[in-house]
Design a protein around this motif. Sequence first.
Motif, PDB file in Angstrom:
ATOM      1  N   GLY A  74       3.278  -2.447   9.035  1.00 26.73           N
ATOM      2  CA  GLY A  74       2.818  -1.887  10.301  1.00 26.73           C
ATOM      3  C   GLY A  74       1.843  -0.757  10.057  1.00 26.73           C
ATOM      4  N   ASP A  76       1.680   2.163  12.204  1.00 29.33           N
ATOM      5  CA  ASP A  76       2.069   3.451  12.777  1.00 29.33           C
ATOM      6  C   ASP A  76       2.913   4.255  11.787  1.00 29.33           C
ATOM      7  OD1 ASP A  76       0.830   2.854  15.188  1.00 29.33           O
ATOM      8  OD2 ASP A  76       2.633   1.911  16.008  1.00 29.33           O
ATOM      9  N   THR A 126       4.759   3.892   6.070  1.00 30.12           N
ATOM     10  CA  THR A 126       5.261   3.341   7.325  1.00 30.12           C
ATOM     11  C   THR A 126       6.626   2.700   7.075  1.00 30.12           C
ATOM     12  OG1 THR A 126       4.124   1.254   6.950  1.00 30.12           O
ATOM     13  CG2 THR A 126       2.935   2.932   8.205  1.00 30.12           C
TER      14      THR A 126
END
Length: 166
Positions: A74, A76, A126
């Motif tokens: 991911g 984020d 992450t």
Amino acid sequence: MRMRHYFGLLSLLAVTFFAACNKNDKPAQPFDPAKQAETDEQLIREYIAKNNITGTVKDATSALHYKVLAPGIGGDTMKLNDRMNVSYKGTLLNGTVFDEGDKTRLSEARLDQLIEGWKIGLRKITKEGKIQLFVPSALGYKNSATGKIPANSVLIFEVTLHNYYY
């Protein structure tokens, strides 16, 4: 007889007092953060070289050194108020393990409640990422001892970030 005891006790106290006031005693040196930062930087660099650790990076805005072992999945990264599930091991430069935990140990902790080195370092990976942190004392517990950690200690952590959530 009683007078002799009082005189003896008074003499012992006087000798103890004057012995404690040795003129050769030097006052404790005040803490110098800049000098400690230089020392920590040197210790971290020596540790990395001695242990043949390659691929480390020094954070651009702090004195934290780190090595991303697995970036995670991911895009984020964590926010400071996020809670996390991590596995970690913390050691001193001499190899002494001062703390370790499995993925449930910090499940209620928020990132903003942890040491500065973690606040900076864990935002480099992450979910499911893994990182090695070389934390100078200013980003750890500074010049205070805590538990098994002496004052002014450089800390090394290996952290796997299993998950994070708000």
